[in-house]
Design a protein around this motif. Sequence first.
Motif, PDB file in Angstrom:
ATOM      1  N   HIS A  71       1.834  -3.816   4.739  1.00  0.00           N
ATOM      2  CA  HIS A  71       0.703  -4.445   4.054  1.00  0.00           C
ATOM      3  C   HIS A  71       1.191  -5.179   2.802  1.00  0.00           C
ATOM      4  O   HIS A  71       0.512  -5.169   1.784  1.00  0.00           O
ATOM      5  CB  HIS A  71      -0.332  -3.382   3.649  1.00  0.00           C
ATOM      6  CG  HIS A  71      -1.102  -2.828   4.802  1.00  0.00           C
ATOM      7  ND1 HIS A  71      -2.033  -1.835   4.675  1.00  0.00           N
ATOM      8  CD2 HIS A  71      -1.101  -3.152   6.118  1.00  0.00           C
ATOM      9  CE1 HIS A  71      -2.556  -1.534   5.862  1.00  0.00           C
ATOM     10  NE2 HIS A  71      -2.002  -2.331   6.755  1.00  0.00           N
TER      11      HIS A  71
ATOM     12  N   ASN B 109      -7.376  -1.917   4.557  1.00  0.00           N
ATOM     13  CA  ASN B 109      -6.422  -2.619   5.429  1.00  0.00           C
ATOM     14  C   ASN B 109      -6.637  -4.118   5.200  1.00  0.00           C
ATOM     15  O   ASN B 109      -7.782  -4.579   5.170  1.00  0.00           O
ATOM     16  CB  ASN B 109      -6.686  -2.277   6.892  1.00  0.00           C
ATOM     17  CG  ASN B 109      -6.383  -0.825   7.192  1.00  0.00           C
ATOM     18  OD1 ASN B 109      -7.172   0.062   6.859  1.00  0.00           O
ATOM     19  ND2 ASN B 109      -5.262  -0.550   7.798  1.00  0.00           N
TER      20      ASN B 109
ATOM     21  N   HIS C 148       0.836  -1.202   0.000  1.00  0.00           N
ATOM     22  CA  HIS C 148       0.000   0.000   0.000  1.00  0.00           C
ATOM     23  C   HIS C 148       0.869   1.250   0.000  1.00  0.00           C
ATOM     24  O   HIS C 148       1.875   1.312   0.714  1.00  0.00           O
ATOM     25  CB  HIS C 148      -0.947   0.008   1.206  1.00  0.00           C
ATOM     26  CG  HIS C 148      -2.201  -0.775   0.961  1.00  0.00           C
ATOM     27  ND1 HIS C 148      -2.881  -1.448   1.942  1.00  0.00           N
ATOM     28  CD2 HIS C 148      -2.911  -0.985  -0.183  1.00  0.00           C
ATOM     29  CE1 HIS C 148      -3.951  -2.040   1.424  1.00  0.00           C
ATOM     30  NE2 HIS C 148      -3.982  -1.776   0.138  1.00  0.00           N
TER      31      HIS C 148
ATOM     32  N   THR D  20      -7.801  -1.141  -1.581  1.00  0.00           N
ATOM     33  CA  THR D  20      -7.357   0.029  -0.826  1.00  0.00           C
ATOM     34  C   THR D  20      -7.614  -0.172   0.663  1.00  0.00           C
ATOM     35  O   THR D  20      -7.364   0.718   1.465  1.00  0.00           O
ATOM     36  CB  THR D  20      -8.103   1.299  -1.279  1.00  0.00           C
ATOM     37  OG1 THR D  20      -9.501   1.078  -1.088  1.00  0.00           O
ATOM     38  CG2 THR D  20      -7.835   1.632  -2.730  1.00  0.00           C
TER      39      THR D  20
ATOM     40  N   GLU E  16      -3.805   1.864  -3.402  1.00  0.00           N
ATOM     41  CA  GLU E  16      -3.599   0.561  -4.040  1.00  0.00           C
ATOM     42  C   GLU E  16      -2.362   0.646  -4.927  1.00  0.00           C
ATOM     43  O   GLU E  16      -2.112   1.674  -5.553  1.00  0.00           O
ATOM     44  CB  GLU E  16      -4.840   0.223  -4.895  1.00  0.00           C
ATOM     45  CG  GLU E  16      -4.742  -1.114  -5.592  1.00  0.00           C
ATOM     46  CD  GLU E  16      -6.100  -1.694  -5.995  1.00  0.00           C
ATOM     47  OE1 GLU E  16      -7.141  -1.080  -5.675  1.00  0.00           O
ATOM     48  OE2 GLU E  16      -6.111  -2.761  -6.639  1.00  0.00           O
TER      49      GLU E  16
ATOM     50  N   THR F 121      -4.261  -5.634  -4.337  1.00  0.00           N
ATOM     51  CA  THR F 121      -4.209  -5.167  -2.941  1.00  0.00           C
ATOM     52  C   THR F 121      -5.456  -4.449  -2.444  1.00  0.00           C
ATOM     53  O   THR F 121      -5.613  -4.262  -1.242  1.00  0.00           O
ATOM     54  CB  THR F 121      -3.032  -4.187  -2.712  1.00  0.00           C
ATOM     55  OG1 THR F 121      -3.336  -2.937  -3.364  1.00  0.00           O
ATOM     56  CG2 THR F 121      -1.729  -4.738  -3.235  1.00  0.00           C
TER      57      THR F 121
ATOM     58  N   ASP G 106       4.546   0.257   5.094  1.00  0.00           N
ATOM     59  CA  ASP G 106       3.083   0.164   5.194  1.00  0.00           C
ATOM     60  C   ASP G 106       2.684  -1.108   5.945  1.00  0.00           C
ATOM     61  O   ASP G 106       1.577  -1.202   6.481  1.00  0.00           O
ATOM     62  CB  ASP G 106       2.454   0.179   3.792  1.00  0.00           C
ATOM     63  CG  ASP G 106       3.199  -0.732   2.822  1.00  0.00           C
ATOM     64  OD1 ASP G 106       4.334  -0.391   2.443  1.00  0.00           O
ATOM     65  OD2 ASP G 106       2.667  -1.802   2.474  1.00  0.00           O
TER      66      ASP G 106
ATOM     67  N   TYR H 186       1.553   4.582   1.209  1.00  0.00           N
ATOM     68  CA  TYR H 186       1.205   5.402   2.382  1.00  0.00           C
ATOM     69  C   TYR H 186       1.937   6.735   2.361  1.00  0.00           C
ATOM     70  O   TYR H 186       2.016   7.402   3.399  1.00  0.00           O
ATOM     71  CB  TYR H 186       1.673   4.668   3.655  1.00  0.00           C
ATOM     72  CG  TYR H 186       0.639   3.810   4.352  1.00  0.00           C
ATOM     73  CD1 TYR H 186      -0.265   3.037   3.649  1.00  0.00           C
ATOM     74  CD2 TYR H 186       0.586   3.770   5.744  1.00  0.00           C
ATOM     75  CE1 TYR H 186      -1.179   2.244   4.316  1.00  0.00           C
ATOM     76  CE2 TYR H 186      -0.338   2.981   6.411  1.00  0.00           C
ATOM     77  CZ  TYR H 186      -1.212   2.217   5.680  1.00  0.00           C
ATOM     78  OH  TYR H 186      -2.123   1.434   6.341  1.00  0.00           O
TER      79      TYR H 186
ATOM     80  N   GLN I   1      -4.137   5.643   1.765  1.00  0.00           N
ATOM     81  CA  GLN I   1      -3.789   4.218   1.732  1.00  0.00           C
ATOM     82  C   GLN I   1      -4.058   3.776   0.297  1.00  0.00           C
ATOM     83  O   GLN I   1      -5.174   3.435  -0.065  1.00  0.00           O
ATOM     84  CB  GLN I   1      -4.665   3.468   2.729  1.00  0.00           C
ATOM     85  CG  GLN I   1      -4.292   2.027   2.966  1.00  0.00           C
ATOM     86  CD  GLN I   1      -4.981   1.475   4.198  1.00  0.00           C
ATOM     87  OE1 GLN I   1      -4.526   1.648   5.321  1.00  0.00           O
ATOM     88  NE2 GLN I   1      -6.109   0.824   3.990  1.00  0.00           N
TER      89      GLN I   1
ATOM     90  N   TYR J  99      -7.411   5.144  -3.801  1.00  0.00           N
ATOM     91  CA  TYR J  99      -6.879   5.169  -2.439  1.00  0.00           C
ATOM     92  C   TYR J  99      -8.012   5.383  -1.440  1.00  0.00           C
ATOM     93  O   TYR J  99      -9.037   5.976  -1.754  1.00  0.00           O
ATOM     94  CB  TYR J  99      -5.843   6.298  -2.283  1.00  0.00           C
ATOM     95  CG  TYR J  99      -6.304   7.651  -2.788  1.00  0.00           C
ATOM     96  CD1 TYR J  99      -6.990   8.538  -1.975  1.00  0.00           C
ATOM     97  CD2 TYR J  99      -6.076   8.021  -4.119  1.00  0.00           C
ATOM     98  CE1 TYR J  99      -7.428   9.763  -2.451  1.00  0.00           C
ATOM     99  CE2 TYR J  99      -6.513   9.248  -4.607  1.00  0.00           C
ATOM    100  CZ  TYR J  99      -7.185  10.116  -3.781  1.00  0.00           C
ATOM    101  OH  TYR J  99      -7.625  11.324  -4.247  1.00  0.00           O
TER     102      TYR J  99
END
Length: 563
Positions: free
Chosen positions: A495, A538, A336, A536, A424, A534, A493, A338, A422, A381
């Motif tokens: 993630h 969490n 992600h 957007t 993608e 991914t 991130d 950030y 956040q 995002y």
Amino acid sequence: MIEENYDAIVIGSGMSGGWAAKELCDNGLKTLVLERGRDVKHLKDYPTAYKNPWDFPHRNTIPESVQKENPIVSRCYAFKEATEHFFVKDTEHPYVQEKPFDWIRGYQVGGKSLLWARQVQRWSKYDFEGPGRDGFAVDWPIRYDDLAPWYSHVEEFIGISGNYDGLETLPDGEFLPPWEMNAIEKHIRRSIKENYSDRYPVIGRCAHLTEPKEIHLAQGRGKCQARNMCDRGCPFGGYYSSTSSTLPWAEKSGFMTLRTDAVVHSIMYDDAKEKVTGVRVIDRLTKETTDYFARVIFLNAACLNSNLVLLNSKSERFPNGLGNDSNTLGKYIAFHNYRGSMTAKYDGYQDSYYFGRRPTAVMLPNFRNVFKQDMPFKRGYMVHYSAARENWGRDVAGDQFGADYKEKISRPGTWSIHMMMQGETIPKEENHVRLSPDQVDEWGIPQLVTSVGYDENDELVLQDFLEQGSEMLEKAGCRDIVTKDSGQAPGLDIHEMGGARMGKDPKSSVLNKWSQMHDCPNVFVADGACMTSTGTQNPSLTFMALTARAANHAIEEMEKGNL
Ligand SMILES: Cc1cc2nc3c(=O)[nH]c(=O)nc-3n(C[C@H](O)[C@H](O)[C@H](O)COP(=O)(O)OP(=O)(O)OC[C@H]3O[C@@H](n4cnc5c(N)ncnc54)[C@H](O)[C@@H]3O)c2cc1C
């Protein structure tokens, strides 16, 4: 070398491994959970949970000497004196950064589920449709409806606080009562809704027990106390971690064996039997090797470690890593974005305040390229924002003292607002991890080489957020808006996703729609490594739901005699 037999082996005891263990044990499977780190027992092993700032030698900050020795983990906002024992130090577990990548890890029972920020959102149908529609990565082999019941299954058990907002772009789940927005957050929300027809800020959804139900009490967990000291481990069990929830639950079933200090070296493929038979483990402390055998293997070591284990699982049949006929293993790593954030101030609402330390913020679901591709960049995002009063003592100045001074230091400061993105990122073949040909770790396992970077799309997404975020705050009447590109490396991130992606075609993916290896059907990978794209949101809720779904599929297949 000892040999032990189980129905199932789960590699990794963190966020997603806890779920594999729970589902398998709930269904009566004799399950071995292998964890490379030390044991962490709920309540007993949270040494800083009740400490005050003055109880720490450095007032809960990391001394410069430790920062110098550990520049990577020190960049993580949660790495503090109160939490450092749950983080991997740079010096302990080196890896090779072909491009800058901040790999943040937690090697202990509970993994990073002890440390996470607990923000959770379901994916929407638009997220699953994204790659197929917009022509990147490969089409997801599942859609929202396939995962929705498993989202519910996980949400009910772990407890999610949220409001029923009825948004197509951020589907509602099984919610406990929501936290409340404060006055200025509500003001900004009103302004955004008035000024934009496609933007709906909602109070954050988070894995906290705002009103525990029977199922949570049965886990021995209680109500969140809004202490905001979660990443020390919560003595109330107020948020989800595998140590407070799924693992003790699995243990109670009597079917789980937990083996700590068990560094998984590889998954063993038997060329004669033409299937995976078990897992090779090196003891973290004695360096002794043990093989464990089982009918099914769940790999939940966290995205990049799962990639590492698979790449290191070589046999005559799979010389380039287990299940890697597609030659995509280790590739299409995404994360992600950030990098963008901003701060601002607001002059009104001076008579408003708020209660406690709320463990969430406001979320604005993605509004770019949702229904069709209409921006000069791909995907979009999510935006998080929150507002708080600045430090106490707004009117304090000079050499005041006495009653007047006391009165002034009891006044909260100006409202300040923080907003962040956040974003993608697009999985690409060149963003990959591989094994180092010549560098090994303490256990003789090849070190991981990370080669993951940003691209032009990420820059465009970042610029759009900085423009749109500033505009939204400006329209809401905020002042002193300061935007920032942190320039942070991927990884920070925390993630990371992909490398063993799901797909319909075995020629271009490692896993099928059940997170099951196309080429080795008794191996399941349902942590971040399995992600095709991914979104957007969490990611952890989706990892848990995919794991629960995969485990139940494995159980059904075992019952039918197919595995
Ligand atoms: C500070 C912070 C904030 C975060 N905030 C959020 C958030 O708000 N929302 C969100 O969705 N996510 C968040 N995350 C990310 C989240 O923690 C991860 O997505 C999640 O923990 C991944 O689950 P996992 O099961 O794949 O890995 P982990 O939870 O990391 O568990 C993996 C386990 O596998 C073990 N392991 C690894 N390799 C081996 C091996 N070879 N042999 C044996 N065991 C092995 C590890 O020791 C570990 O215990 C955050 C993370 C951090 C650190």
